[in-house]
Every structure is written in C-alpha cells, then in structure tokens.
Design an enzyme around this catalytic site. Structure first.
Site, PDB file in Angstrom:
ATOM      1  N   CYS A 119      -6.082  -0.401  -2.212  1.00 49.56           N
ATOM      2  CA  CYS A 119      -5.348  -1.596  -2.681  1.00 49.56           C
ATOM      3  C   CYS A 119      -6.166  -2.873  -2.484  1.00 49.56           C
ATOM      4  CB  CYS A 119      -4.004  -1.714  -1.975  1.00 49.56           C
ATOM      5  SG  CYS A 119      -2.804  -0.496  -2.559  1.00 49.56           S
ATOM      6  N   LEU A 174      -2.125   5.056  -0.820  1.00 49.81           N
ATOM      7  CA  LEU A 174      -3.550   4.733  -0.939  1.00 49.81           C
ATOM      8  C   LEU A 174      -3.768   3.334  -0.363  1.00 49.81           C
ATOM      9  CD1 LEU A 174      -4.051   6.195  -4.514  1.00 49.81           C
ATOM     10  CD2 LEU A 174      -4.859   7.176  -2.352  1.00 49.81           C
ATOM     11  N   HIS A 175      -3.816   3.255   0.977  1.00 49.97           N
ATOM     12  CA  HIS A 175      -3.855   1.940   1.631  1.00 49.97           C
ATOM     13  C   HIS A 175      -5.105   1.138   1.230  1.00 49.97           C
ATOM     14  CE1 HIS A 175      -0.530   3.203   4.170  1.00 49.97           C
ATOM     15  NE2 HIS A 175      -1.222   4.232   4.625  1.00 49.97           N
ATOM     16  N   ASP A 176      -6.271   1.627   1.639  1.00 54.97           N
ATOM     17  CA  ASP A 176      -7.479   0.815   1.470  1.00 54.97           C
ATOM     18  C   ASP A 176      -7.859   0.565   0.010  1.00 54.97           C
ATOM     19  OD1 ASP A 176      -7.693   0.486   4.195  1.00 54.97           O
ATOM     20  OD2 ASP A 176      -9.028   2.195   4.469  1.00 54.97           O
ATOM     21  N   THR A 220       0.830  -1.220   0.000  1.00 53.71           N
ATOM     22  CA  THR A 220       0.000   0.000   0.000  1.00 53.71           C
ATOM     23  C   THR A 220       0.863   1.267   0.000  1.00 53.71           C
ATOM     24  OG1 THR A 220      -0.285   0.182   2.417  1.00 53.71           O
ATOM     25  CG2 THR A 220      -1.839  -1.241   1.243  1.00 53.71           C
TER      26      THR A 220
END
Ligand code: BDR
Ligand code: CA
Length: 306
Positions: free
Chosen positions: A243, A239-241, A196
């Site tokens: 991913c 952009l963690h979530d 992420t």
C-alpha cells in the site's frame, strides 16, 4: 499516476509483504529506486539484509545497492515473527542468493545521499520499524530536512491493532523511533491498517498473478501463498507494505485525512498505539480510505509487467 518518476529509497525489513512491495517498485515505471536500506523488524538484520539482496538478484537489479541498517530498536528488544514470515523471512520461497555484498551503515549512507542530491528530490518508502529514520533525524537533522517526503506503513486509527489491542507492528516495534520521526517536521504520509487491511490478496487474485508467468508476479504469488500457509483457513491476506508503493504511485486511489497523531509510549500493555490528540499530537496526513479493487488491479498490472 503523476508523470514525474519518483526517485526513492526503500527502508525495509523483508518480510513477505515487504518483498511484494519491493517487486512492485522494481517493476513499475513510476519509480527510480536509488537504494534499499534494511532494518531489523520481521526478522534480524542479517536476514532482512540478505533478503533485500535476494529480491534484487531475482529482479536482476543488483545494480541497486543494499545498505544494512539498525540491528535493534532505539531502546527496546525487538519482536519475533517467525510464525508469520518463516525463519528465512520470506516464507521459504525460493530466491537466488544476493549477487553483490551489502554496504554498511544505512543511516550514514542516507545522510550522504540526501546531502548530495537536490533538496526535496528524494522520497523514502518506509516498510518497517522507523529506527533508521529516527537515527537520521537525531544524527543528521540537516540531511533529514532535505527529504521530499516519507511514506510510512504503520499504525492503526479506527482499526484494532495487530500486536496489541490498538498497536500495529511497525510502530510498536520501535515506538520511540516513530515518535521522533513524527515530530521531526518531515512531510509524512502514514498508511495504517485502516487501509492495508482493505487491500487483500485472495486465492484467485494470486492465481491470476501466477498464470501470467512473469517472474515478479509468480514470486509474489509464492510469497502470498506462504502468507496463506501461516493463517490456515483464511480467505484472503492483507497486503500491508504494497500500500505504500500504491499510494506513492497513485495517490488518487486513497483518501487522506490530516490527523493529530501521538504515539503511546508510557503504557505497558499497548505501547506503540496511535492516539488522536489535539493537544500533543502532530498533524500528519493519514490514508483512511482506499479503492481496494483499483489498488489490487494496479498492483497486479505492475507485477505482471504492465
Ligand atoms: C507490518 O508489519 C510487518 O510484519 C509487515 O511487513 C508490515 O510492514 C504490518 O503491521
Ligand atoms: Ca514490513
């Protein structure tokens, strides 16, 4: 993307990056979103639940139910992330009010849904602490066993953590829940900081979204800009979530490794860190590499209506 539409429930604590991920899932023909469950994490449960309704109202998808979930981790106090996500959880970005009120009790709702739907037909896209899913495993194991798969944003393998030296927020916020879920025998894909942190929104990527004029893309640009404001001077933001949705929609963009994972529960200084443990770890599929340019391209295309 595979041809089959992914019938999915989102479990989330919106949250700036959660909001971008939800907008992606609502914009993409790859997903059929059955409901959004909320959990306390980035901010308290009343705010995450309201935010899920606000995002659906923005997307004109208030036909999708919002179901309020766990107000606190299984056995610990939650974290406070107002400095990142703002005191409204969405960085002050303008969203309409929810068009319909939320339903109560995400765990019971998900159990009923899993028992009603064909076995192995539902994917859970988990963007926050795993409290709701752990309670499902504990209270309704027969329903949890009918989940097709669980894709979780959480943890750090070779990367440093973001709340402790090696611990990541979603796992550290409720490490006992993560431990229960990982040991439950559910087909789980873990999407850690190792990928992420590679999928990063730059200011020019965000400007490109805004230029499209498409509501989901413009709202995402506003959300990422709010994320930039909490990190003055940074060139890009992870952009963690999103991913999780990107992996679900296009697994070929990621490289998986099967790793024996255990959650650090006993230490006081880095609880929630993931440990590679051949003896006590549980074998999970973990995304360890990503084609970041292609991932950003797909995300921008979906948010822009393509
Ligand atoms: C995770 O923590 C939250 O703050 C984000 O929404 C994401 O789910 C990243 O560590
Ligand atoms: Ca989140």
């Amino acid at each position: 993307m595979s041809d089959a539409v992914i019938r999915a429930v989102i479990d989330t604590d919106p949250g700036l990056d959660d909001a971008v991920a939800i907008l992606h899932a609502l914009s993409s023909p790859a997903f059929d979103i059955v409901g959004i469950m909320t959990v306390a994490g980035n901010i308290g449960i009343d705010v995450t639940t309201r935010n899920a309704g606000r995002i659906l109202a923005h997307a004109r998808r208030s036909d999708i139910p919002v179901v309020a979930g766990s107000a606190a981790p299984l056995s610990r106090a939650g974290f406070d992330t107002i400095d990142i996500h703002g005191d409204d959880g969405l960085g002050g970005v303008s969203f309409p009010e929810p068009a319909v009120p939320p339903h109560a009790d995400a765990v019971e709702w998900l159990a009923d849904l899993l028992l009603r739907e064909s076995a192995m037909s539902l994917t859970i896209l988990a963007l926050g602490p795993l409290t709701n899913i752990a309670r499902l495993v504990l209270d309704h194991p027969e329903a949890a066993a009918r989940m097709a798969r669980l894709i979780v944003m959480g943890g750090a393998i070779d990367e440093p953590g973001n709340v402790g030296p090696r611990s990541e927020f979603n796992i550290a916020a409720d490490p006992e829940a993560a431990d229960i879920v990982f040991r439950a025998g559910i087909a789980t894909v873990l999407v850690p900081l190792d990928v992420t942190r590679k999928v990063r929104a730059s200011r020019s990527w965000t400007a490109g979204l805004r230029e499209t004029g498409v509501p989901a893309a413009v709202a995402s640009a506003d959300l990422v800009d709010a994320y930039f404001q909490s990190s003055s001077g940074r060139e890009s933001r992870p952009l963690h979530d999103p991913c999780v949705m990107l992996y679900a929609e296009s697994p070929a963009l990621f490289t998986l490794e099967r790793l024996p994972i255990a959650v650090e529960l006993e230490t006081d200084d880095d609880v929630g860190a993931l440990v590679i443990d051949d003896k006590d770890g549980v074998l999970l599929d973990v995304t360890m590499k990503v084609d970041a340019d292609a991932a950003l391209g797909l995300l921008a295309r979906r948010l822009s209506g393509g």
